[in-house]
Design a protein around this motif. Structure first.
Motif, PDB file in Angstrom:
ATOM      1  N   LYS A   1       0.376  -1.649   0.178  1.00 41.81           N
ATOM      2  CA  LYS A   1       0.270  -0.185   0.226  1.00 41.81           C
ATOM      3  C   LYS A   1       0.843   1.404   1.051  1.00 41.81           C
ATOM      4  O   LYS A   1       0.836   2.357  -0.635  1.00 41.81           O
TER       5      LYS A   1
ATOM      6  N   THR B   1      -5.143   2.919  -1.920  1.00 44.52           N
ATOM      7  CA  THR B   1      -5.674   2.359  -0.333  1.00 44.52           C
ATOM      8  C   THR B   1      -5.737   1.066  -1.194  1.00 44.52           C
ATOM      9  O   THR B   1      -6.026   0.302  -0.152  1.00 44.52           O
TER      10      THR B   1
ATOM     11  N   SER C   1      -6.435  -3.764   1.534  1.00 46.20           N
ATOM     12  CA  SER C   1      -6.950  -3.117   3.007  1.00 46.20           C
ATOM     13  C   SER C   1      -6.081  -3.472   3.664  1.00 46.20           C
ATOM     14  O   SER C   1      -6.248  -4.577   3.745  1.00 46.20           O
TER      15      SER C   1
ATOM     16  N   TRP D   1     -14.454   3.182   3.608  1.00 51.02           N
ATOM     17  CA  TRP D   1     -13.270   3.734   3.922  1.00 51.02           C
ATOM     18  C   TRP D   1     -12.895   2.791   2.939  1.00 51.02           C
ATOM     19  O   TRP D   1     -11.169   2.704   2.364  1.00 51.02           O
ATOM     20  N   HIS D   2     -13.527   1.997   1.838  1.00 52.08           N
ATOM     21  CA  HIS D   2     -12.423   1.040   0.284  1.00 52.08           C
ATOM     22  C   HIS D   2     -13.169   0.743  -0.158  1.00 52.08           C
ATOM     23  O   HIS D   2     -14.434   1.023  -0.109  1.00 52.08           O
TER      24      HIS D   2
ATOM     25  N   ASP E   1      -9.898  -2.643  -3.464  1.00 54.46           N
ATOM     26  CA  ASP E   1      -8.910  -2.950  -1.851  1.00 54.46           C
ATOM     27  C   ASP E   1      -9.208  -3.839  -1.230  1.00 54.46           C
ATOM     28  O   ASP E   1      -8.203  -4.177  -1.062  1.00 54.46           O
TER      29      ASP E   1
END
Length: 309
Positions: A133, A152, A155, A200-201, A205
């Motif tokens: 990442k 990103t 994850s 968030w993702h 990801d």
């Protein structure tokens, strides 16, 4: 006279030999399942790169991923009530406790190398995700959106959840692995989908994180030693084929729906009467579930085959 000078048999040596019994050859892992595990690990690593190349390094892939991210805003208030507690479990403490539980379980079974394998799996998966990442993969700014150039993928939350679940899958006895595989897949999928709900993702990801753990899980299974093998009386379990079939069937069904949704986002395939962002969002969720179920099915089969005495 010469016959009387022959040495008498040493009865102590004979009785000692009889007591020790014949030497039993030490069991060793079979080579074919270990080769299969290496192939699975290599394909999973290639799939990580393919996921990045398709959904991050190309304008069309970024558009589909971004639509899924934007589609998560729909109904988020209600879904977040379910997703937030799932994500709240993932923390450094969770990693420590999960890893400790898997290691202690392996040591309690007298499998010291199995405990090392679990530690390598969890540590390697999470370290790989952070390196990929922040140091290896980039995100070209191909779309006019905020923070377009911040990578990103993969994850971190999904990697933590998946690595702990797979660590337990490797550590538990043979008869419990089908149950742990199904439960681990459900928990990992819930975590991955929750990161989508919270925006968030993006879906890619989460998929990449699961593939990272798949690579490490298959890789450590390829490192099996006599300490990692099941007891000789632990033959094939009927639950294994049933659980693997259930996971693969679920992966095929959700995967087909995800591919159809992706085709709709691209402008071909299904003509769904939904907005592009919602279609992409639903397709992303289904894609995450499909990859998760397929990965745990493979890991269950690889673990059972490499551990078979």
């Amino acid at each position: 006279m010469t016959d009387q000078t022959l040495p008498l048999p040493d009865h102590r040596e004979e009785s000692s030999t009889n007591y020790a019994g014949p030497r039993i050859p030490r069991r060793r892992p079979r080579p074919a399942p270990r080769i299969t595990a290496v192939v699975v690990a290599a394909l999973a690593l290639w799939a990580v790169w393919l996921t990045w190349d398709t959904f991050v390094a190309s304008p069309l892939g970024q558009r589909a991923d971004q639509l899924a991210l934007e589609g998560a805003a729909r109904g988020q208030n209600t879904l977040w009530e379910l997703a937030e507690p799932v994500l709240g479990v993932v923390s450094n403490s969770f990693i420590g406790l999960g890893l400790a539980a898997a290691v202690i379980l392996a040591l309690a079974r007298g499998r010291w190398w199995l405990a090392v394998q679990v530690a390598i799996l969890v540590g390697g998966s999470n370290l790989t995700t952070q390196v990929l990442k922040h140091a290896v993969l980039d995100r070209p700014a191909l779309l006019d959106v905020p923070r377009a150039d911040i990578n990103t993928l993969p994850s971190g939350h999904t990697t933590v959840a998946a690595s702990i679940a797979v660590g337990l899958l490797i550590a538990v006895p043979r008869r419990w692995r089908p149950v742990v595989a199904v439960a681990g897949a459900a928990y990992t999928a819930a975590t991955g989908v929750s990161t989508l709900i919270g925006q968030w993702h993006r879906p890619s990801d989460v998929v990449a994180a699961i593939l990272v753990v798949l690579a490490w899980g298959a890789g450590v299974c390829a490192l099996s030693s006599p300490s990692s093998l099941d007891a000789p009386q632990d033959g094939p379990q009927r639950g294994t084929s049933g659980a693997a079939a259930l996971l693969l069937l679920g992966a095929a069904g959700t995967g087909a729906l995800a591919v159809g949704a992706l085709g709709s986002v691209r402008g071909d395939g299904w003509g769904l009467p939904l907005g592009g962002d919602l279609t992409a969002y639903m397709g992303g969720m289904l894609g995450v579930v499909a990859v998760t179920l397929g990965a745990f099915a493979l890991l269950l089969l690889v673990r059972q085959s490499t551990a078979r005495p």
